[in-house]
Every structure is written in C-alpha cells, then in structure tokens.
Design an enzyme around this catalytic site. Structure first.
Site, PDB file in Angstrom:
ATOM      1  N   CYS A  28     -44.505 -15.956 -12.594  1.00 49.13           N
ATOM      2  CA  CYS A  28     -43.648 -14.789 -12.364  1.00 49.13           C
ATOM      3  C   CYS A  28     -42.997 -14.285 -13.649  1.00 49.13           C
ATOM      4  CB  CYS A  28     -42.614 -15.110 -11.299  1.00 49.13           C
ATOM      5  SG  CYS A  28     -43.380 -15.341  -9.666  1.00 49.13           S
ATOM      6  N   ASP A  50     -44.587 -32.733   3.598  1.00 50.13           N
ATOM      7  CA  ASP A  50     -45.765 -32.488   2.764  1.00 50.13           C
ATOM      8  C   ASP A  50     -46.639 -31.500   3.503  1.00 50.13           C
ATOM      9  OD1 ASP A  50     -46.969 -34.318   4.817  1.00 50.13           O
ATOM     10  OD2 ASP A  50     -48.724 -33.993   3.560  1.00 50.13           O
TER      11      ASP A  50
END
Lengths: 378, 378
Positions: A307, A264
């Site tokens: 994107c 994480d």
C-alpha cells in the site's frame, strides 16, 4: 510447556486479552496465525511474515511428514529453524488433510490409513505417531489427531467422530512428552449437545489448550457462532482457545466476543494469490477493469509495503500479465490486514471498547463489500 | 540527456570504469541490468532489486505497449514511477520481441507489422512510433528499432538487416526529442565486415550510446568475443557501450575486457525461477537429491538474504513441493550474485587488477560448474 496469562476479560463481551509464552517466543492474543502448510507462508519470506506482525504460524503435519519428512527436519534443528522462521509454530495434526487430500483407505479406532497424494505410498496415522512426528518437528503447539467429518453430516456419524476424537485425544495425551504443548480438538459438527459432550470429555484430560474443529466448513455463520458460544464457557478460562479455520474478519470478531483467542485460515494468503484483497472498506477484486487507471493505494488506511509503494493500476497490471509479484504483493497486504485487525482488537479489549471498535470496523468494512464466493477451507 | 564519464581504463585490457548519470539516477559501470520485461523483475519487489545493488533495470517496449499501454503508464507518471522502482530504466525497443513472440506479418522499410501474442490484434511498429512509445514511458535510455536476424543467418539477410537497422536508426534519431537518450544497435550477425560497417554508420549519427545486438543467440563464445572485439574500437570512447543479452559470467568478463560497459540477460532471473543458482563455485541445480540433507548455505561466499537465512535442504524442499518462495529465493540470490560480480569487476578495474581478479574468479567458478543446457536468450 506453555504459559498463558489472561491479561483482561471484557465485561460487555467475553473477549479476552492474553499473553501466550511458547518455547520459541511470545504470542499476544487474540492472534491470527498465517498458514504455512508446507513450511512456507505462500509467496512470503519469513522476514515479511515477521514484519506483518504475525507472532506464530501454522504448518501441517501431514504435508511435512510426506515431504521432506519429519526426521530430516528434526536433523536440521526442528521446523522453526528449518524454515528460517525461528519463532513459534503450531502444527495441525494432519487429520483434516488425511480426510480431504489423501486417498483414505480405512479409519479404525487404531488410526487412519491413507495413501499419499504425492506418490500413492501407504501410511497409517495413529494418535501416537502424530504426536511423535510433531515432537520431532519441534512444534511449539501440537494438535491431537482428530476425526473431522465434512459438513453437513448425520448425527450418528458426528457422534462416532466425537467418540473417536476423545479416544484418540487420550492416547495422544498419554504418548506425549511432558513438555509437549498438546491441544485437544472439540468436534460435534453442528449438534449442540455433541459439542458440549466433546468439550467436557477433552477438558477432563487437562490439556494445555483447546481447539474447536469441524466448523467454518460451509455452515451458516449463525450456526458457527452458536456452536462456538456453547463450547467456550465449558473450556478452562486459563487455557488458550483456538477456532480452527476461521476465517472472514466478521467471523473472527464474532468468535473473539465469544472468548476465542487463536485463529488460522488460508483466506488472506489464498485470496491474495488469486487476486482478492481485504481492505478497510471491504474486498477488492484487483483484476476488475475499474482499477485500470486507479492511481490510489490498494487500501489508503494500510501501512504495508504494497500500500505504501504501488497503485491499484500497477497491481492490476501484474495480475493481468501473470507476474508472480502480483500474488505476492496482495498476499503481503492481506497478511498485514489480518494482523492489523488483531492489533485493533487487542487495543480495543485493552481499553474495554471492543463493542464500539467492532461496530466501527464492520460499518466501514461492509461499506463496499464485494463477496467473492471463496470459502474458508484450510 | 545522459552524462557518461570514463573514470579509468585498464592498461592491460580495454576494461573501463565509468559513471553514467541518467534522469532517474546514477549508474556505475560496468553494470548488469536485471530484466523486468513487463515492469517487474520476476518474483522480486523493487526494494529487493535495490538491495541487490542494481542501479538500472531493463523493461520491454513491445510488452508494455500491449499491456497496460504506454499512454496509461505515461498518465501514471512514467514507467519508473508506475512500477514503484523510481530509478533508471532502459527500455528495449521491442524489435527482438516482435520477431520472436508476435505473429510477424510483414517487415518493410516502413516498419514491422505484427499481431499481438496476447489477443491477435494488428500493429505496426515504425521507428518513429517506437521512439514515441519510449518517450511516453519516460525511459532513461531508449533503444532504436532494429532488425535482429536469428542465428545462424545467411550473409545477404544479415546485410539487409544492417542496412534497415541503419535506416531505422536515422529515423529514430530524427524523431526523438533532444533530451531522449537514444542508443543505436550494431547488427551484422557473425560477419566481421558487416559488424564494422554497421558500427560506422551508427556512429555517424552521433547517438548518446551504442549497443551491440544480435549476439549471444547460440553462436560459439569465441565468435561472440571476436565480433565484440571488432566493434568496440570503432565506438566513441566517451559513450556507453551495451552488449545486449549477455549472459554467463564468463561472457560478461570477456566482454568487459573488450571495453563493454552495460549488460542485461534473463539468465539470473530465469535460472533462479527454474531452480539453478549461480554460486562462487559454479552452478547449483537445487532439485538435485544431493542437497536433501545439506545444511549449508547456497553460496557460503554470498551475503544475500537467501544465503544468510536458509539451507540448501530447505531451498530444495521448496522446489520439490512447488512453493513460490523457492523460485523467489533463488532469483534473489542470482540477482545479487550478478551484482556482486559487477562490484568485484569495478573494484578490480579501479585497482588496475582486472586480469588477476578475473583469473581467480573463473578458477573458483569453474571448480564445480554444472552446465544446465539453458540458453541466454532474452
């Protein structure tokens, strides 16, 4: 209780492919867990986090204990439901935040006394309370209360932190309900023998999983890898291993090779918010004027909504004029970038080609790296 | 050029159902256009705006001229494409922002001289330049440069603004390319005869559509409705009519009954960001402590992602701790609320039941209204 199955371990490295079955769902490892400190992966909807491919997120016991309160979350059906995520959640114990955010009044073997950073109210986190809070939250994985010294730290302080972390882990373990998936946290700063003794004493508690804490705090990467490499061989091969707070793609790749399963870090979300994107060829600082008229995608190799839909010129415009959509679209991309990274790793391990894959990834990634000076704190 | 077809006009009211075909898509009227001043409907992705049901958004010429610049947007294929929306966009001329945001140095018949609020640079907006900018942006609908006095304003100032607005409209009309969908803007403040003469002089220019500007600036609702009611009968029935900056649901309903087809306002987005939701039963201030343990939906009658996925208790938590997801989820809901409002209106007009529908809507909406004191400025 969790079920963890190591599907495959690479011959050439210690990289492993695993399946982790938790109360709220199944997680494929190695995995990266986006950080949702206060019950929200910043700027993203739960649906967008799901779409990124993430199967588990990390929330924070300290923050949620203060606001809105664990009893309130329990009454709402537990954390995964309260936040509309409905999938696995790991909660950090809050020890790190008590040391870094709160006005710390006193730490004794009993626990950590602190004043809330929100309203100055006084609280005492004991190992037992931290387990109770995480059980109320309904966390899929709960973390032991640990003592995590800053970097650098003297050997005597590191030694004392290891001793207290072990003592607290034992109390956490005794306090937990049988079904609570409690992870111990290996400390020991950058002292190899302390890391090893910390690992051994926690392994003796026979916990469902193990984390390595107190790294990625500013020490050199070689030191991080050295410490991780000394700890993982001491951990039981049938339990998940979690390196807390790592980090940069290169650090995650290195740690996977050392046998780590879970990660994480706030990097993808924090960097996204502040305008730095992780892309196949390195890092992009989107405010840079070079992107003003760039009609190309942020990362031509990425399949995320950002994107697919927008040019670098538009993303730069959003940051320049201060539109909230900018930080959100870069966060969305970065979170997906990290999930694609992990998916690539898992496929490579499956094929026994991790070394080859990581070499190609890193060659491309380092081709235009633009260091930003940001740290991987959590 | 646009095509506008009035499909039906109510007998009991002047409410009309229409279809507006624009270069980038078709819009069903009466419509509400979410505001995306700087090329982003604040906090929302274009995909979320599409999902709300919105068919056209409003962007701002003044802001986009300053940043990133209309030439840059033109080079990127025009505004609808640049912002990833790819659907109809109306651009406000920027006159309102020149008066309200910029340091205004001088207004003459030639145009409005101003200093940028961003960097202090000096600019001159002439009617011709404003048309040129909007043509470069590729706006589906371009607005004339107008002079929009604040409220209240003296009769001589209002008179002069009407005269200059007419003069500028004529110059805008002469400057435009034949295919540019240029709307005139009726001014006249709260003077009925000025409103009427402004409308008559603009109608003489035979423009593709007409807007009513300079209202919803703080005057009493009755005054707003009176002015609108005097203007709409003077406008050609076969051209779309747009009331700028309205507003509250009750104002939109009243204006539709007076024959208005198009609306825009920052209320759903701004109120969403600041924590006020429009719901079927009125308005909800989500930070109110009464919502702390409320496990119900924000609006049980709403079908948006926010209402389907989260409780009021969680939404309140997000605002209390300052998570960006809170403003986003309330904006998402509010934008959908306004689209559902317009969809309800269109269905009611179709069935010749607008009076009945609006009575039911307003009875429910006023059942727990919590005025917030926020204004409907744009």
């Amino acid at each position: 209780m969790l079920q963890f199955r190591v599907e495959k371990t690479e011959v050439a490295s210690r990289a492993r492919l695993g399946t982790l079955v938790l109360p709220n769902g199944t997680v494929h490892t190695p995995c990266f867990m986006p950080v949702g400190t206060q019950g929200s992966v910043k700027t993203l909807t739960p649906a967008e986090v799901v779409e990124s491919g993430a199967e588990i997120i990390v929330c924070n016991t300290y923050h949620l204990y203060l606001r809105p309160g664990h009893k309130r979350i329990q009454a709402a059906g537990g954390l995964p439901k309260f936040i509309g995520w409905n999938r696995p959640v790991l909660t950090d114990s809050g020890g790190f935040q008590v040391y870094s955010l709160a006005a710390l009044t006193r730490v004794t073997d009993e626990g950590a006394q602190f004043q809330s950073h929100v309203d100055g109210s006084r609280h005492l986190f004991t190992p037992e309370l931290v387990v109770e809070i995480q059980e109320a939250l309904g966390s899929d994985i709960a973390m032991c209360l640990d003592e995590c010294p800053p970097y650098p730290v003297s050997r005597p302080v590191a030694e004392a932190a290891v001793a207290r972390t072990s003592l607290w882990a034992e109390r956490c373990s005794r306090a937990r309900k049988p079904e609570t998936n409690l992870f111990g946290i290996v400390q020991g700063a950058t002292y190899a023998d302390l890391r090893e003794s910390s690992a051994r004493s926690l392994v003796a508690l026979d916990l469902p999983g193990y984390a390595i804490g107190g790294l990625c705090l500013g020490e050199a990467s070689d030191v991080t890898y050295d410490m991780v490499g000394r700890v993982t061989p001491l951990l039981p091969i049938d339990r998940p291993r979690y390196l807390m707070g790592a980090g940069y793609p290169e650090d995650i790749i290195a740690a996977v090779k050392l046998g780590v399963d879970m990660f994480d870090c706030v990097l993808p979300t924090r960097n996204g918010r502040t305008g730095t994107a992780f892309v196949s060829s390195g890092r992009v600082v989107i405010r840079n004027s070079r992107h003003s008229d760039d009609l190309g995608a942020l990362d031509p190799m990425c399949d995320c909504y950002t994107c697919r839909s927008f040019t670098r010129a538009y993303l730069r415009h959003l940051f320049v004029v201060g539109e909230a959509l900018g930080p959100k679209l870069l966060t969305l991309h970065n979170v997906r970038f990290y999930q694609r990274l992990m998916q690539g790793m898992r496929a490579a391990i499956e094929q026994g080609a991790f070394e080859n894959w990581s070499g190609e990834f890193l060659d491309r990634y380092r081709s235009s790296a633009q260091p930003t000076g940001e740290d991987s704190d959590r």
